[in-house]
Each structure stands twice: as structure tokens, then as C-alpha cells.
Scaffold this motif. Structure first.
Motif, PDB file in Angstrom:
ATOM      1  N   ARG A   1     132.659 -69.964  12.239  1.00  0.00           N
ATOM      2  CA  ARG A   1     132.790 -71.319  12.778  1.00  0.00           C
ATOM      3  C   ARG A   1     134.140 -71.498  13.478  1.00  0.00           C
ATOM      4  NH1 ARG A   1     130.413 -72.848   7.889  1.00  0.00           N
ATOM      5  NH2 ARG A   1     132.435 -73.482   7.032  1.00  0.00           N
TER       6      ARG A   1
ATOM      7  N   SER B   1     135.251 -79.080  14.617  1.00  0.00           N
ATOM      8  CA  SER B   1     133.911 -78.839  15.173  1.00  0.00           C
ATOM      9  C   SER B   1     133.212 -80.161  15.438  1.00  0.00           C
ATOM     10  CB  SER B   1     133.079 -77.986  14.214  1.00  0.00           C
ATOM     11  OG  SER B   1     133.653 -76.707  14.046  1.00  0.00           O
TER      12      SER B   1
ATOM     13  N   THR C   1     138.363 -76.750  10.140  1.00  0.00           N
ATOM     14  CA  THR C   1     137.380 -76.203  11.081  1.00  0.00           C
ATOM     15  C   THR C   1     136.179 -77.130  11.208  1.00  0.00           C
ATOM     16  OG1 THR C   1     138.095 -73.968  10.516  1.00  0.00           O
ATOM     17  CG2 THR C   1     135.958 -74.180  11.585  1.00  0.00           C
ATOM     18  N   ASN C   2     135.712 -77.660  10.095  1.00  0.00           N
ATOM     19  CA  ASN C   2     134.575 -78.594  10.129  1.00  0.00           C
ATOM     20  C   ASN C   2     134.921 -79.858  10.918  1.00  0.00           C
ATOM     21  OD1 ASN C   2     132.980 -76.864   8.630  1.00  0.00           O
ATOM     22  ND2 ASN C   2     133.465 -77.839   6.673  1.00  0.00           N
ATOM     23  N   GLU C   3     136.132 -80.391  10.684  1.00  0.00           N
ATOM     24  CA  GLU C   3     136.524 -81.624  11.362  1.00  0.00           C
ATOM     25  C   GLU C   3     136.713 -81.404  12.863  1.00  0.00           C
ATOM     26  OE1 GLU C   3     139.973 -82.913   9.196  1.00  0.00           O
ATOM     27  OE2 GLU C   3     138.781 -83.907   7.638  1.00  0.00           O
TER      28      GLU C   3
ATOM     29  N   PHE D   1     132.745 -69.400   7.531  1.00  0.00           N
ATOM     30  CA  PHE D   1     133.907 -70.185   7.971  1.00  0.00           C
ATOM     31  C   PHE D   1     134.607 -69.491   9.137  1.00  0.00           C
ATOM     32  CE2 PHE D   1     138.495 -69.369   7.367  1.00  0.00           C
ATOM     33  CZ  PHE D   1     138.975 -70.427   8.118  1.00  0.00           C
TER      34      PHE D   1
END
Length: 727
Positions: A554, A612, A608-610, A551
């Protein structure tokens, strides 16, 4: 109200002749020392005590004013142990004389006075030697020797083992004049109540087991409420076999008995506390020395001008051999002036820990621990985070110490902490070896049932699974250098195991340096938060730490492109990017206020995923997120903050605020249903008219392939929920 807080008195200590020192309770196992397995006996030593008992009622009442968990309050209430009852006098005729001793007992159940079948004294009780008959002397001496080897902790914890010895003496019942046998047993402690109890087997389970074990006849005063097989502590029974109490309900008989006791001068109403004064002397070097001077063996406080009394330089920390601490070896420091001596003991670690937090308010003050103006400004600690294992040894004494300082006029508050949060333990997998009692031989776990053993913890780093590295064990401590091992048939020594709190004293600690060298300090820090809710105990496992590490990587990649170039730009963010950002700020701010750090870490991962997926590298989004992440990953955030062009620390920046308008949805992804079955999904603005939605749905390729261009019989549109086409 002010009390003389400290006093000198003789009390029992754990004395180990072979080691030449006094041992703490947790350093004694089944009457032998943890180190070396040497015999340990009780010995009287003059020590300082702190009169915490005088504050018992205030400590109880104070619990209603502070925001502690109910479980923590209950621990402290139980430790203080307030009970209301009566003191009752029983007379004992001394052996072969006309002299009579009065044995006073405290009971919370005076209503059971006619159910007393025997008395039990603590083995240390002053009366024991005086009342023991000549034909019981040997048995009593033998039993006293046994009790010497037992720590108070072991005696309090023992529930299965029943031990005791008859003194040969009898007490006279204050009302019926019945002769009652007097026993001694380790389950009665000298420091609680009067050190003696009246045993009522039909109403108390421990008394009942004692009576059954030693075949003492049991009187039934509660009729059908007593089965003869186990005690019943009821207060609702109608009393029988109880003289003037017959026919009275037990809970109503309590006041009747107390009134009768006071009328006849053989007892009185009494409030008692289980808590005892705190032993304040330790036989070790590290600790605050006592600021007193002895003249003719009487202690006097030192002059203020001579304070503080500091520990002398010392290179030999071995015990004195006399039971005193290492300071006793420094004759020049102890006998510092003709006719004057210092104390060789030091205070316990929680002496300073109980109030040192006050010094942080005014650390450079040279004339007092903290100035009144500063103390009034900072006041109590708002939130204290600590483990429940500190409920007594630290928290209770801290509460006492602040009350004392308040009474002396130094503080305008008398509770140290407004709110307490008990963090859960990080548990580890402990390993045990089994030493055959009285030897330096160790028997493998699978064979220990054939021996009388003492269980010792061993460093997990010298154990592979359950198999002990016996050579590493021999090299671990001098006591074990010549250890012998009884091995399993395959030649292995197998350890026992248990899940316990992770602690250096339990030798089950995972070295954080190893994790930090592989993953970094911030990964370790965030992983500990991610393990679960703050207040729950959590088993340590390194299996999930890689997820936290990925995480952070990322998150870092939001700032850098695939070639490792810093790629943050100053463009205006999109509404989708702002929505992700403000949702994260709102969630993390709420979680920090509620100490929900594990869900904060989860939110960072989602964010972070969103971002990215949106390929977001906008300064307006990433810069405030760095500030938000800083309390969780300070080193990581500080580096990114400087990469963003800042020269001051990230911790000087204001915490971001969220804007609710970005969290309001302006569109909705409608499920499109044909005859009740969802066939497609389409996104429309929430304020789009129904007629426009209908046109767009019917014209879409996804719907056309299912309807073959036919017109629907009915179109049902529920705004913000569903579109249903009926054919």
C-alpha cells in the motif's frame, strides 16, 4: 590495583572416553553424552583460569553506575553472590590415629552454631579419603562414582532428589565439644566457600530434608519458630539450647559469636563470594591460542615481536583422544622449538567477544588494538542490546576485561556499556525424542513413562505436528543411523513439545530464507519489530506476516498509479496531508528514541491508510516519509529514494523534523444533541462564534427533520465539545 589475571590449575572436566574428548556441561545429560549416549566422567585436567574473583567487589559496585535493568543487575549480583559471615574451625579425628584435621566452613549464620547436627563435605573435598572410616569405604566409593556422572549444573538444579553418604567420621563442635557426623553430598560444591558446610536442619530447608531423609536427629534452637515439619530461616527468634547465646535474638547473636570465635582462635569474620574464577581453556580448534611458551613445563609470555600467535592451518578437527584439543595432533606446532612447547588449548568464544568492540574504534591500527586518542573520543558503548542469556558468560566478562584494560592504563573508563536493553526472545515450538538410557532405542512420548530415558531435542523440520519422520531422523546424524523406535499403537512415533527460545542449538529455527523468498527481507524485518515490545519475549508465528507485506504494498502504491506508472507530483500539500505527515514524523521519532519499534510500524500503517484515503501523491509528503521508513525497511526505501530521482543513498539524507503547528486542531466535529440524544455531527472551526454555530445548526436539514421547524427553548454550546438543543 593490578592482579596476575591468568593462572594454571587443575580442575574437573567432563571426559568422554568413547568420543575421546572433553564435553561442555550442556553436552552432558544424566551422565552420558548428548551425541551417542556414551558415559561421561569427571577428570582432572590442567587448565587456564581467569582471576575474576579479585574483581568481585568492583563488579558489584559498578552495577550502581550503569543503566542496566534491575533484573539484569540482580542476575549479576546473584552470580557474584557476596555474603558476609564467618569462617569456623571444626576438628576431625582421623580414623584409628591420633592425627587431627581442621575442617573450616564458611557460614552467613554463625548465630546458629549450636543447631549444627551434621557436617556435609563436597564429594570432591580433599578430606574425604582421609577421614572415611574403613567400614564406610565401599559406600563412599560407590557414591563418589555416582557423583562423577553428574554435571555441576544438574547438582545445582536438583531440588527433589536427596543423595548422600556418611563417611564414618565425626567433627568436634568448637564450643560444646559435641561429636557431629560428617557426610558427603552432591548438593555441596567444592568451589563454593570451603567446599564444606555446617548443617542446621531447623533453620535451612535443604539441610532439613537431608536430615529427615537420613533420619538424623534435629536440634531445635528457635523454640516455637520450628514446627518440626519444615525449616524456618528466621533471624528474629530468641535462641534456645545455645549455651552462651541463650536468650539473645538471632540477628544480634551473629556479632557475639564472631567475637567469641576470634577470641578463642577458632574462627574469624569473612566476606565470601559465590562466583569462582573463570575456566579459560577449551579443547577445540576455533578460539584464540594462548600466547605462552612452556619451558620445563613452566609457561612464559611470548615476546611482543612474536605476536599475534595465529591458529595453524588444520584439516583434521577431530579431538586428540587424550583430552587435549585438536591442536595436540600437530606435533610440529606444539613442539615448535627444542625445549619449548605451545598450549594445545584455545580460549572460549567470549574471550574475544568481551572486548572486540574496542577494535571497531580503530580497525586499521597496526601497532595497538586502538589508539588512545580514538578511545578517548569514542569512549563507552552508549547502548548495548542483547539477551539476558548473556548476563554472565559475556556481559560479566566484558565488564571484567574493560576493568583490567583500565587498570593497565589503556582505557579512561572501566565499564564497557552505559546502557543495556534486553531484547525479548523470539520463541519457537521445540520437539523432543526420548532415548532409552544406555541404548540407541527411542520410545514414543506416550510410552516413555515405562522407561528411564534421556530427552533430546530434534529438528522441527523432520516433524509433522508431533509425528516424527523416523527415516529422516536416521539420516540426520551418524549417531542415529541405526536408531530403533518403540512406536504408538497406530505405528507413529510422537514427539514431546515445548515453547522455548528460537535457537539453532534447539533445532527449532524457522528458516528466514523461505520467508524472504516469499515476502522479502524488509517484510521479515518489519514483522519481527511488529510482533511486540522489544523487551518482551514473543512467540514466532507467520500468520500475521501477510499484514506487514500488504502495508508495504500500500505504501508503494502511494508512488504509483493503477497502471504501474510513477505518479509523484510537486504540488503543495493540503493541511490534512501535512497533519498526517507531521503526526507520523513526531510519533516515529519518539518511538525510535524509546526503542518502541512495534508502535512505529503501527504508525506507518495508520499513516499509509490516511494518505491513501486522501489520495496523496505529493513529493513534499512522500519523500521525507521514505527517509523515515528507511531504518525499518532499508531495501524498500532505497529503491523508492532512487525512483524519486536521488543518486546518493537514502541514509545520507537528514532525518525529517516535525512542526507542532500542523498538529494543532483548527476545527472540531461537534455532536449535535436534541434533548440529550445525539442526532447529528457537524464540523465547525474552533474559533467560530457561538451565534454562527447556532444559526448553522438550526438551519441544517439533519436537525430540521427532528424538530419540524420549531424553535428550541434553550441552545447550549460548549466550544470544542458539544451543541445541545432543548425543546
Amino acid at each position: 590495583m593490578r592482579y596476575r589475571l591468568a593462572y594454571l590449575a587443575y580442575s574437573d572436566v567432563n571426559w568422554c572416553e568413547a568420543l575421546g574428548t572433553v564435553l561442555a556441561n550442556d553436552e552432558v545429560i544424566n551422565g552420558v553424552s548428548y551425541r551417542g549416549g556414551h558415559p561421561v566422567v569427571k577428570r582432572q585436567m590442567r587448565q587456564w583460569s581467569l582471576r575474576i574473583t579479585e574483581y568481585a567487589e568492583r563488579l558489584l559496585k559498578g552495577l550502581d553506575e550503569i543503566d542496566f535493568s534491575e533484573s539484569m543487575k540482580e542476575i549479576q549480583r546473584n552470580w557474584i553472590g557476596k555474603s558476609v559471615g564467618a569462617l569456623i574451625d571444626f576438628e576431625i579425628n582421623l580414623n584409628q590415629t591420633d592425627e587431627v584435621k581442621t575442617l573450616t566452613v564458611f557460614t552467613t549464620r554463625p548465630d546458629t552454631i549450636f543447631g549444627v547436627d551434621f557436617m556435609v563435605l563436597a564429594p570432591e573435598h580433599d578430606f574425604v579419603k582421609d577421614i572415611t572410616t574403613s567400614n564406610q569405604e565401599k559406600e563412599v566409593e560407590k557414591y563418589l562414582k555416582y557423583v562423577e556422572s553428574r554435571s555441576e549444573v544438574e547438582r545445582m538444579a536438583e531440588v527433589k532428589k536427596i543423595t548422600g553418604c556418611f563417611t564414618g567420621a565425626y567433627a568436634t563442635h568448637p564450643f560444646s565439644k559435641k561429636q557431629i557426623p560428617v557426610w558427603i553430598s552432591e548438593y555441596v560444591l567444592a568451589g563454593y566457600g570451603t567446599g564444606a558446610i555446617m548443617a542446621v536442619p531447623c533453620g535451612d530447608e535443604r539441610d532439613h530434608k537431608f536430615a529427615q531423609h537420613f533420619k538424623i536427629p534435629i536440634t531445635n534452637i528457635i523454640g516455637a519458630h520450628y514446627s518440626g515439619k519444615e525449616a524456618n530461616p528466621t533471624k528474629e527468634a530468641i535462641l534456645e539450647n545455645s549455651d552462651f547465646l541463650n536468650g539473645i535474638v538471632m540477628n544480634q547473636a551473629i556479632d557475639v559469636v564472631i567475637e567469641k570465635l576470634e577470641q578463642e582462635g577458632i574462627g574469624k569474620r569473612k566476606t565470601n563470594y559465590k562466583m569462582r574464577d573463570a575456566g579459560w581453556s577449551r579443547q577445540r580448534y576455533w578460539g584464540e591460542p594462548f600466547p605462552v611458551e612452556f619451558k620445563d613445563d613452566i609457561p612464559y609470555p611470548m615476546d611482543l615481536k612474536d605476536l599475534p600467535l595465529e591458529l595453524p592451518e588444520l584439516s583434521n578437527f577431530k579431538p586428540s583422544g587424550s583430552g587435549e584439543g585438536p591442536l595436540a595432533n600437530l606435533d610440529g606446532w606444539i613442539n615448535f622449538e627444542k625445549g619449548k612447547k605451545r598450549d594445545s588449548n584455545t580460549m572460549p568464544t567470549h574471550a574475544g567477544a568481551a572486548w572486540y568492540f574496542l577494535r571497531y574504534m580503530d580497525p586499521h591500527n597496526e601497532s595497538e588494538f586502538a589508539g588512545k586518542e580514538v578511545l578517548d573520543y569514542w569512549n563507552q558503548v552508549d547502548v548495548y542490546i542483547g539477551g539476558s542469556e548473556h548476563a554472565v558468560a559475556h556481559l560479566l566478562y566484558s565488564r571484567l576485561w574493560v576493568k583490567v584494560l583500565h587498570d593497565l592504563g589503556f582505557l579512561n573508563f572501566d565499564e564497557p556499556f552505559k546502557k543495556l536493553i534486553n531484547q525479548g526472545k523470539i520463541t519457537g515450538d521445540s520437539r523432543y525424542v526420548y532415548r532409552i538410557r544406555g541404548t540407541n532405542k527411542f520410545v514414543s512420548d506416550g510410552l516413555k513413562k515405562d522407561y528411564e530415558t534421556d530427552e533430546l531435542r530434534v529438528d522441527v523440520n523432520m516433524v509433522n505436528g508431533l509425528e516424527l519422520d523416523t527415516e529422516a531422523f536416521r539420516n540426520w546424524k551418524p549417531d542415529f543411523a541405526k536408531a530403533e523406535f518403540i512406536l504408538e499403537e497406530d505405528g507413529k512415533y510422537l514427539c514431546g513439545s515445548a515453547i522455548e527460545k528460537m535457537s539453532k542449538s534447539y533445532f527449532n529455527v524457522v528458516n528466514p530464507d523461505d520467508i524472504i523468498s516469499n515476502y522479502g527481507a524488509d517484510t521479515l524485518r518489519m514483522y519481527e519489530m511488529f510482533l511486540g515490545p522489544l523487551e518482551q519475549s514473543k512467540p514466532w508465528s507467520t500468520s500475521g506476516i501477510d499484514g506487514v507485506f500488504k502495508f508495504l504494498r500500500r505504501f508503494w502504491n502511494l508512488f504509483y498509479d493503477n497502471q504501474g506508472n510513477f505518479s509523484v507530483i510537486n504540488e503543495e500539500p493540503t493541511r490534512d496531508e501535512l497533519k498526517v505527515y507531521h503526526k507520523t514524523i513526531k510519533k516515529v521519532a519518539h518511538d525510535i528514541e524509546n526503542f518502541s519499534f512495534n508502535t512505529s510500524v503501527s504508525e506507518f500503517m495508520i499513516c499509509t491508510n490516511e494518505l491513501s484515503a486522501l489520495k496523496c501523491n505529493k513529493r513534499a509528503i512522500l519523500e521525507p516519509l521514505v527517509i523515515t521508513l528507511a531504518p525499518f525497511a532499508p531495501h524498500f526505501a532505497e529503491e523508492l529514494w532512487h525512483q524519486l530521482g536521488h543518486h546518493k543513498t537514502v541514509f545520507d539524507a537528514a532525518f525529517p523534523e516535525y512542526d507542532e503547528k500542523y498538529l494543532v486542531e483548527d476545527s472540531f466535529e461537534y455532536p449535535i444533541s436534541i434533548n440529550g440524544k445525539v442526532r447529528a455531527k457537524m464540523n465547525f472551526s474552533l474559533d467560530m462564534p457561538k451565534s454562527d454555530i447556532e444559526k448553522l445548526v438550526l438551519a441544517s436539514d439533519a436537525i430540521q427533520k427532528w424538530t419540524e421547524g420549531k424553535s428550541p427553548k434553550k441552545v447550549i454550546i460548549v466550544p470544542g465539545k458539544i451543541v445541545n438543543l432543548v425543546y
